[in-house]
Scaffold this active site. Structure first.
Site, PDB file in Angstrom:
ATOM      1  N   GLY A 183       0.817  -1.211   0.000  1.00 36.79           N
ATOM      2  CA  GLY A 183       0.000   0.000   0.000  1.00 36.79           C
ATOM      3  C   GLY A 183       0.845   1.252   0.000  1.00 36.79           C
ATOM      4  O   GLY A 183       1.664   1.453   0.883  1.00 36.79           O
ATOM      5  N   SER A 184       0.672   2.120  -0.982  1.00 42.21           N
ATOM      6  CA  SER A 184       1.586   3.242  -1.116  1.00 42.21           C
ATOM      7  C   SER A 184       1.065   4.263  -2.121  1.00 42.21           C
ATOM      8  O   SER A 184      -0.082   4.228  -2.537  1.00 42.21           O
ATOM      9  CB  SER A 184       2.961   2.723  -1.538  1.00 42.21           C
ATOM     10  OG  SER A 184       2.832   1.789  -2.589  1.00 42.21           O
ATOM     11  N   ARG A 185       1.976   5.157  -2.558  1.00 45.73           N
ATOM     12  CA  ARG A 185       1.609   6.234  -3.462  1.00 45.73           C
ATOM     13  C   ARG A 185       2.755   6.462  -4.439  1.00 45.73           C
ATOM     14  O   ARG A 185       3.940   6.379  -4.083  1.00 45.73           O
ATOM     15  CB  ARG A 185       1.351   7.503  -2.638  1.00 45.73           C
ATOM     16  CG  ARG A 185       0.976   8.751  -3.425  1.00 45.73           C
ATOM     17  CD  ARG A 185       0.828   9.907  -2.455  1.00 45.73           C
ATOM     18  NE  ARG A 185       0.429  11.155  -3.090  1.00 45.73           N
ATOM     19  CZ  ARG A 185      -0.650  11.853  -2.756  1.00 45.73           C
ATOM     20  NH1 ARG A 185      -1.447  11.410  -1.797  1.00 45.73           N
ATOM     21  NH2 ARG A 185      -0.940  12.992  -3.355  1.00 45.73           N
TER      22      ARG A 185
END
Length: 234
Positions: A183-185
């Site tokens: 989960g990240s950007r």
């Protein structure tokens, strides 16, 4: 394919699962069987998370491809960006735990710098994560001389950013360069003269979804103009 960053975790999960299965069989324990089933599910999820599908690169001039899989959560204009050298457009992509987390180079060119910035671990879809979260920032010069930046930004759960690029590396749009775990950007910053083809809410695939096109420089004046129409309207 499986991303090499996940091989150790997958192997560890498999060994633990087999150990609990053997122990459950030996002592005929329902509790141990339940634990082994739980680890089996975790193993399958780990394999799923670290999947690395083969993708055909987009072969177009001045093309910008998505640096990661995920949902576009922002297409914003910046008044000025020092590295870009003027007004810029920032495209932000949120990666959920169900997206492929292998990251890909957004354009063909040469890496100018790779900078690791330690920071916080706010939820990745929050705007403040762009500046405050732990991240790796990569600056490059694309073919045609255009500057651009792309970032790997850690999230609330993601605690490790893997980047295999180095200053001076020659890269091609769509090639793998690292990953962000759990989960990240990801962000892409390009000059304001670029034509952006995505909007907030779109789901993109790293290396194959076209984010947009870099401006074309005229040979005589050096002025930038988009060969595919007017600039993006935000």
């Amino acid at each position: 394919m499986i991303a090499r960053e996940g091989l150790y975790l997958i192997l560890t999960a498999v060994v633990i699962t087999i150990g609990f299965i053997l122990a459950a069989s030996r002592w005929d324990s329902k509790v141990l069987f339940a634990i082994s089933a739980l680890f089996a599910l975790l193993t399958m999820f780990t394999v799923f998370f670290f999947r690395d599908p083969v993708r055909k690169p987009v072969e177009q001039e001045r093309v910008l491809v998505a640096p990661a899989d995920g949902k576009v959560i922002g297409v914003d204009t910046l008044q000025n960006h020092e590295f870009i050298g003027g007004p810029a457009i920032k495209v932000s992509i949120f990666l959920s735990v169900f997206d492929v987390h292998v990251n890909r180079v957004p354009a063909t060119g040469v890496v100018d710098f790779v900078k690791y910035n330690p920071g916080k671990f706010f939820v990745a879809y929050a705007d403040k994560a762009s500046d405050l979260n732990e991240q790796t920032e990569i600056g490059m010069t694309a073919e045609g001389g255009h500057k651009l930046i792309f970032k790997q930004i850690a999230g609330l759960i993601a605690r490790r950013v893997v980047c295999r690029l180095e200053q001076g590396s020659r890269v091609t749009a769509g090639e793998r360069f690292g990953m962000i775990k759990f989960g990240s950007r990801a962000e892409l910053v390009v000059s304001a003269g670029s034509q952006i083809e995505v909007k907030v809410g779109d789901h993109v695939a790293g290396g194959t979804s076209v984010i947009g096109y870099l401006p074309e420089k005229t040979a005589k004046s050096g002025e930038e103009s988009s060969a595919r129409g007017s600039n993006v309207q935000i």
